[in-house]
Design an enzyme around this catalytic site. Structure first.
Site: not given
Ligand code: LLP
Length: 418
Positions: A239, A273-276, A312, A316, A342, A371
């Site tokens: 997150g 659990e980092p993604g972004r 996005r 959002y 469109c 994303y």
């Molecule tokens: N762990 C869990 C259980 C999650 O639900 C998520 C993201 C993550 C880890 C990774 O979060 P991050 O580090 O990437 O923030 N599509 C949206 C974001 C959806 C995130 C959902 N869960 C966007 O484009 O902003």
């Protein structure tokens, strides 16, 4: 910091002019920098150094097998949310033990696939899921190692659609029910308690919500241990936000300080659990200007990327920086940058300062690594854009451009309609 910089007025991805890639693959396309990806992964893992920490890259942010593999080679595990992401983690070579399966709606066949693969942990989000997992695991003669995701009812102060840790959200088990669910897990066959998990949202730009949630978590772990459960691992979610424009979210190092402050004295393994924050600023979308259009009071720049490629901004209200691939000293003015779809929502930016550009000139949409491609669709019958990965002064196409034939290949006309 990323590796998309200007040299002599030209945007480069690492040591390669973006224009050169565009000439080879056409536009629009996603362009990722491997050096940026590695740099961000290291920044996060360095922030946790000295702690017994494991990073599970959230595959949902960008599930291209090449990127997941690159991160696995740096030592990352995978946080997955579907059977599809499990297959991707496996194809990328992530060790099964380094896979955590999250998500509120895992189907039995997905549980079975996870157990077959021998994944390290399931994060369970409801009583019904717990019962199902027990049934599936014991039926296979297997053991599911679980964490239960608890909902700490903390406001992460992010966009409503991506906040996940408030009581009203569908995620996790409510705080008051935690003890009861752990007690149930302890008596179910095929289930072994291993962890407690929280995740409060995405694109989080202040540290207070984390600290609040983590302190609550620690209190709950005490209670659960007094109840006799063996909690070896704390899964602290993902997150952490990134800068899309001028904002300055906390750095991984600052986040690491919060983690140390709260958990420094525990002897638990910590999972992240980092993604972004790993992949977000490691990718851009490169598009071409299709037409300039001037209305009474507005300048429109119409580009060949659209909301189907990057949803996005419209979903959002996200603001991604838009930059010309070639800088000019010519006149600049404000423009609305839009795609060809469109819908008025197919708008990347309003009143964005851009130089005057001609047809065919390139515009890059920044911070599109997370994303972006994973949320793309074929709306308006637009084939999905390709993805390329830059490595120094070379690039590889890591997902080829889909064709119009691909788009219609699976549609069939029933006999009665022929
Ligand atoms: N762990 C869990 C259980 C999650 O639900 C998520 C993201 C993550 C880890 C990774 O979060 P991050 O580090 O990437 O923030 N599509 C949206 C974001 C959806 C995130 C959902 N869960 C966007 O484009 O902003």
């Amino acid at each position: 910091m990323d590796h998309f910089d200007y040299r002599d007025g030209e945007l480069y991805a690492e040591d390669l002019p973006v224009q050169e890639i565009a000439s080879a693959v056409g536009t629009p396309f996603y362009c990722y920098s491997s050096a940026t990806l590695i740099r961000h992964y290291k920044a996060f893992s360095d922030a946790m150094s000295g702690l017994d920490a494991k990073i599970y890259y959230a595959v949902k942010a960008n599930s291209n097998v090449a990127l997941v593999r690159l991160l696995a080679k740096q030592g990352a595990g995978a946080d997955i949310v579907s059977g599809g992401e499990l297959a991707i983690a496996q194809a990328a070579g992530v060790a099964p033990d380094n896979v955590v399966f999250s998500g509120v709606g895992k189907k039995r066949e997905e549980m079975r696939a996870g157990l077959d693969a021998g994944i390290g942990q399931f994060n369970v989000e409801s009583e019904a899921e717990l019962e199902a997992l027990s049934e599936v695991a014991s039926g296979m003669g297997a053991t599911a190692h679980i964490g239960i995701r608890l909902n700490p009812d903390v406001d992460a102060k992010t966009h409503a659609k991506i906040t996940t840790g408030k009581a009203e959200n569908k995620f996790g088990v409510s705080w008051p029910r935690a003890r009861e669910l752990y007690a149930r897990a302890a008596e179910l066959p095929g289930i072994k308690i291993k962890a407690v998990a929280v995740h409060i949202g995405s694109q989080i730009t202040t540290l207070e919500p984390y600290e609040l949630a983590y302190r609550r978590l620690l209190e709950m772990v005490d209670v659960l241990e007094q109840d006799g459960h063996d909690i070896g691992t704390l899964d602290l979610g993902g997150g952490l936000g990134i800068p899309y424009g001028a904002e300055t979210p906390p750095t991984p190092a600052e986040y690491g300080e919060v983690v140390r402050r709260v958990f420094g004295k525990t002897n638990k393994k910590l999972g992240f659990e980092p993604g972004r924050v790993i992949v977000g600023n490691a990718g851009i979308v490169v598009s071409s200007l299709v037409y300039n259009k001037q209305s009474e009071d507005r300048r429109f720049v119409i580009i060949d990327a659209a909301m189907n490629d990057l949803i996005r901004p419209t979903l959002y209200d996200a603001k991604h920086d838009l930059v010309p691939v070639r800088l000019t000293n010519g006149p600049h003015s404000n423009a609305d940058v839009v795609g060809p779809i469109c819908e008025s929502g197919d708008t990347f930016a309003r009143n964005c300062e851009l130089p005057e550009l001609g047809e065919g000139e390139l515009i890059a949409i920044r911070s599109a690594g997370a994303y972006g491609a994973v949320m793309a669709s074929t709306y308006n019958a637009r084939p999905m854009a390709p993805e390329v990965l830059v490595h120094g002064n070379s690039f590889s196409v890591i997902r080829k451009r889909k064709t119009i034939e691909d788009l219609i290949a699976d549609d069939t006309i029933p006999d009665w309609l022929k």
